[in-house]
Design a protein around this motif. Structure first.
Motif, PDB file in Angstrom:
ATOM      1  N   ALA A  13       0.838  -1.209   0.000  1.00  0.00           N
ATOM      2  CA  ALA A  13       0.000   0.000   0.000  1.00  0.00           C
ATOM      3  C   ALA A  13       0.868   1.253   0.000  1.00  0.00           C
ATOM      4  CB  ALA A  13      -0.928   0.002   1.216  1.00  0.00           C
ATOM      5  N   GLY A  14       1.857   1.303   0.891  1.00  0.00           N
ATOM      6  CA  GLY A  14       2.711   2.488   0.996  1.00  0.00           C
ATOM      7  C   GLY A  14       3.491   2.732  -0.280  1.00  0.00           C
ATOM      8  N   LEU A  15       4.020   1.658  -0.873  1.00  0.00           N
ATOM      9  CA  LEU A  15       4.838   1.856  -2.067  1.00  0.00           C
ATOM     10  C   LEU A  15       3.977   2.157  -3.299  1.00  0.00           C
ATOM     11  CD1 LEU A  15       7.603  -0.787  -1.337  1.00  0.00           C
ATOM     12  CD2 LEU A  15       7.829   1.696  -1.297  1.00  0.00           C
ATOM     13  N   PHE A  31       9.345   5.802   4.958  1.00  0.00           N
ATOM     14  CA  PHE A  31       9.929   5.384   6.241  1.00  0.00           C
ATOM     15  C   PHE A  31       9.465   3.972   6.560  1.00  0.00           C
ATOM     16  CE2 PHE A  31       9.754   9.912   6.102  1.00  0.00           C
ATOM     17  CZ  PHE A  31      10.965  10.312   6.633  1.00  0.00           C
ATOM     18  N   GLU A  32      10.415   3.080   6.802  1.00  0.00           N
ATOM     19  CA  GLU A  32      10.074   1.674   7.054  1.00  0.00           C
ATOM     20  C   GLU A  32      10.843   1.189   8.288  1.00  0.00           C
ATOM     21  OE1 GLU A  32       7.978  -0.841   6.046  1.00  0.00           O
ATOM     22  OE2 GLU A  32       9.064  -1.916   7.609  1.00  0.00           O
ATOM     23  N   GLN A  33      10.104   0.598   9.230  1.00  0.00           N
ATOM     24  CA  GLN A  33      10.757   0.156  10.472  1.00  0.00           C
ATOM     25  C   GLN A  33      11.687  -1.037  10.255  1.00  0.00           C
ATOM     26  OE1 GLN A  33       7.541  -0.816  13.165  1.00  0.00           O
ATOM     27  NE2 GLN A  33       6.979  -2.659  12.058  1.00  0.00           N
ATOM     28  N   ILE A  37      12.140  -3.881   2.623  1.00  0.00           N
ATOM     29  CA  ILE A  37      10.817  -3.383   2.243  1.00  0.00           C
ATOM     30  C   ILE A  37       9.902  -4.571   1.894  1.00  0.00           C
ATOM     31  CG2 ILE A  37      11.731  -1.182   1.444  1.00  0.00           C
ATOM     32  CD1 ILE A  37      11.396  -2.223  -1.453  1.00  0.00           C
ATOM     33  N   GLY A  38       8.608  -4.305   1.795  1.00  0.00           N
ATOM     34  CA  GLY A  38       7.660  -5.347   1.366  1.00  0.00           C
ATOM     35  C   GLY A  38       6.592  -5.639   2.397  1.00  0.00           C
ATOM     36  N   GLY A  39       6.897  -5.446   3.696  1.00  0.00           N
ATOM     37  CA  GLY A  39       5.905  -5.739   4.738  1.00  0.00           C
ATOM     38  C   GLY A  39       5.490  -7.197   4.686  1.00  0.00           C
ATOM     39  N   HIS A  53       7.044 -16.145   3.612  1.00  0.00           N
ATOM     40  CA  HIS A  53       6.369 -16.487   4.873  1.00  0.00           C
ATOM     41  C   HIS A  53       5.137 -15.619   5.128  1.00  0.00           C
ATOM     42  CE1 HIS A  53       9.155 -13.346   5.855  1.00  0.00           C
ATOM     43  NE2 HIS A  53       8.884 -13.327   7.135  1.00  0.00           N
ATOM     44  N   GLY A  54       4.890 -14.609   4.274  1.00  0.00           N
ATOM     45  CA  GLY A  54       3.647 -13.830   4.375  1.00  0.00           C
ATOM     46  C   GLY A  54       2.723 -14.229   3.248  1.00  0.00           C
ATOM     47  N   SER A  55       2.381 -13.242   2.418  1.00  0.00           N
ATOM     48  CA  SER A  55       1.451 -13.502   1.308  1.00  0.00           C
ATOM     49  C   SER A  55       1.945 -14.650   0.418  1.00  0.00           C
ATOM     50  CB  SER A  55       1.329 -12.211   0.495  1.00  0.00           C
ATOM     51  OG  SER A  55       0.420 -12.400  -0.542  1.00  0.00           O
ATOM     52  N   VAL A 206      -4.126 -25.892  11.560  1.00  0.00           N
ATOM     53  CA  VAL A 206      -3.379 -25.573  10.332  1.00  0.00           C
ATOM     54  C   VAL A 206      -4.321 -25.124   9.222  1.00  0.00           C
ATOM     55  CG1 VAL A 206      -1.903 -26.526   8.530  1.00  0.00           C
ATOM     56  CG2 VAL A 206      -1.523 -27.163  10.890  1.00  0.00           C
ATOM     57  N   ARG A 207      -4.057 -23.883   8.717  1.00  0.00           N
ATOM     58  CA  ARG A 207      -4.921 -23.331   7.667  1.00  0.00           C
ATOM     59  C   ARG A 207      -4.357 -23.588   6.273  1.00  0.00           C
ATOM     60  NH1 ARG A 207      -5.554 -18.162   5.020  1.00  0.00           N
ATOM     61  NH2 ARG A 207      -3.459 -17.694   5.723  1.00  0.00           N
ATOM     62  N   TRP A 208      -3.009 -23.626   6.156  1.00  0.00           N
ATOM     63  CA  TRP A 208      -2.399 -23.652   4.814  1.00  0.00           C
ATOM     64  C   TRP A 208      -1.049 -24.338   4.874  1.00  0.00           C
ATOM     65  CZ3 TRP A 208      -3.191 -22.261  -0.227  1.00  0.00           C
ATOM     66  CH2 TRP A 208      -2.089 -21.937  -1.018  1.00  0.00           C
ATOM     67  N   LEU A 271       5.744 -14.793  13.831  1.00  0.00           N
ATOM     68  CA  LEU A 271       4.376 -14.307  14.080  1.00  0.00           C
ATOM     69  C   LEU A 271       4.130 -13.017  13.310  1.00  0.00           C
ATOM     70  CD1 LEU A 271       1.704 -14.606  15.773  1.00  0.00           C
ATOM     71  CD2 LEU A 271       2.716 -12.908  17.321  1.00  0.00           C
ATOM     72  N   TRP A 272       3.066 -13.014  12.476  1.00  0.00           N
ATOM     73  CA  TRP A 272       2.566 -11.762  11.883  1.00  0.00           C
ATOM     74  C   TRP A 272       1.525 -11.246  12.874  1.00  0.00           C
ATOM     75  CZ3 TRP A 272       5.214  -9.865   8.007  1.00  0.00           C
ATOM     76  CH2 TRP A 272       5.887 -10.723   7.158  1.00  0.00           C
ATOM     77  N   ARG A 273       1.904 -10.235  13.660  1.00  0.00           N
ATOM     78  CA  ARG A 273       1.008  -9.839  14.755  1.00  0.00           C
ATOM     79  C   ARG A 273      -0.290  -9.221  14.222  1.00  0.00           C
ATOM     80  NH1 ARG A 273       1.588 -10.203  20.005  1.00  0.00           N
ATOM     81  NH2 ARG A 273       3.820 -10.554  19.974  1.00  0.00           N
TER      82      ARG A 273
END
Ligand SMILES: Cc1cc2nc3c(=O)[nH]c(=O)nc-3n(C[C@H](O)[C@H](O)[C@H](O)COP(=O)(O)OP(=O)(O)OC[C@H]3O[C@@H](n4cnc5c(N)ncnc54)[C@H](O)[C@@H]3O)c2cc1C
Length: 324
Positions: A13-15, A31-33, A37-39, A53-55, A206-208, A271-273
């Motif tokens: 979204a930010g990019l 600004f990225e913590q 990049i990519g979140g 490990h995310g999307s 387990v979802r996926w 963990l993706w909080r």
């Protein structure tokens, strides 16, 4: 008026927002913590192997996201993924085409980051308005500014903190609900899973499960397996030790897939909080032209990467329109 704009959060979204601002002639600083990049559009390494490990994959409904996917596939940043389903058929069960970043999901954001200045490893603590515009203050008590406008493109609970007393923007965000999600990365030295590339909704835990190594552009010896826990189980175990979570999730995967007793050579849980959106805002973005501050993210419109892209793009256009 300064022609500088700030974007907080270097996810999709930010990019996407940053690209609209840059194309309109603004000087954009993101600004990225994190140091990368990519979140949640993420790829990480475990030894020599890489894992998304995310999307997991992208689908596109809107014309603007379809156009972006075409740009990605024609420039080698993405490719179609046709995993084998339970019927053994490639791409079986896909309602619409699935795309993945190549060589990893984080490639999806690369073209958006061109020609914008990225301050990686900079966690924004607060934004402060002065006569000249907005200053962005970091956790280490340094600041950068002034900026004519600010786009906040971080998960809703974190956006609320940054918005502080900008109640007209912060209050509606209380409607948004986001769930944690555990991701487990597993490296097996030999092919061990049944002859199928993805498994979904396997149990209450387990979802996926995906064979990450079957995505195009990945080279790996043995098998790289990516597991996502269910939202309910992730919520229950949110504060647990990642090593304990890894053991429990792998035991569950072994059980639901009836695997032989194989010990992974590596496994790490992350963990993706604020991982998945349960209830969205129902508007594509929020922007105050009085304050020149806006918010965007997947949580505005839904829970998918496509929603993040469309939200960030729309916020970028609103900012440009307010600055002319
Ligand atoms: C486990 C999982 C599986 C998923 N699977 C899919 C899928 O298969 N298909 C799909 O379409 N979508 C999927 N998604 C959703 C998709 O990943 C998101 O919709 C999309 O990546 C969100 O992008 P975003 O830019 O809105 O947010 P994010 O990617 O979260 O980006 C926000 C960025 O802001 C940064 N940030 C936060 N606070 C600060 C601060 N104070 N200062 C500086 N930086 C900050 C964060 O580090 C992050 O980089 C999945 C998500 C998860 C977690």
């Amino acid at each position: 008026m300064t022609r500088r704009a700030a974007v907080i959060g270097a996810g999709l979204a930010g990019l996407a927002c940053a690209r609209v601002l840059r194309r309109a002639g603004l000087y954009v600083e993101v600004f990225e913590q994190d140091r990368i990049i990519g979140g949640r559009m993420a790829t990480t390494r475990l030894g020599l192997e890489s894992f998304d490990h995310g999307s997991q994959y992208l689908t596109a409904r809107s014309t603007q996201f379809k156009t972006y996917i075409t740009e990605l596939t024609s420039s080698g940043y993405a490719a179609r993924w046709k995993p084998r389903s339970s019927t053994g058929e490639e791409g079986g069960g896909q309602m619409m085409p699935w795309y993945v970043g190549t060589p990893g999901m984080s490639s999806i954001v690369r073209p958006l980051a061109e020609s914008v200045r990225i301050h990686a490893g900079h966690k924004v603590h607060t934004i402060v308005r002065s006569e000249k515009g907005w200053d962005v203050w970091m956790d280490d008590e340094t600041s950068i500014g002034p900026f004519a406008a600010i786009a906040i493109a971080v998960p809703a609970p974190q956006a609320q903190l940054l918005l502080g007393r900008l109640d007209s923007l912060a209050d509606p965000l209380s409607r948004v609900r986001m769930s944690p999600c555990w991701a487990l990365m597993v490296k097996l030295e030999e092919r061990t899973l049944p002859d199928q590339d993805v498994f979904s909704d396997m149990s209450e835990v387990v979802r996926w499960i995906a064979r990450n190594s079957t995505k195009p552009g990945r080279n790996s010896r043995g098998e790289c397996v990516l597991v996502h826990a269910s939202p309910a189980w992730s919520r229950e175990t949110e504060e647990a030790d990642p090593e304990v979570v890894a053991e429990e999730l792998w035991a569950e995967v072994s059980h639901v897939l009836a695997l032989p007793p194989v010990r992974p050579s590596r496994m790490v849980a992350h963990l993706w909080r604020h991982g998945l959106v349960d209830s969205s805002l129902g508007e594509s973005y929020l922007y105050s032209s009085e304050h020149r501050v806006g918010v965007a993210g997947d949580w505005c419109l839904g829970r998918l990467a496509e929603h993040a892209f469309d939200s960030g793009t729309s916020l970028g256009r609103a900012i440009v329109a307010s600055l002319v």
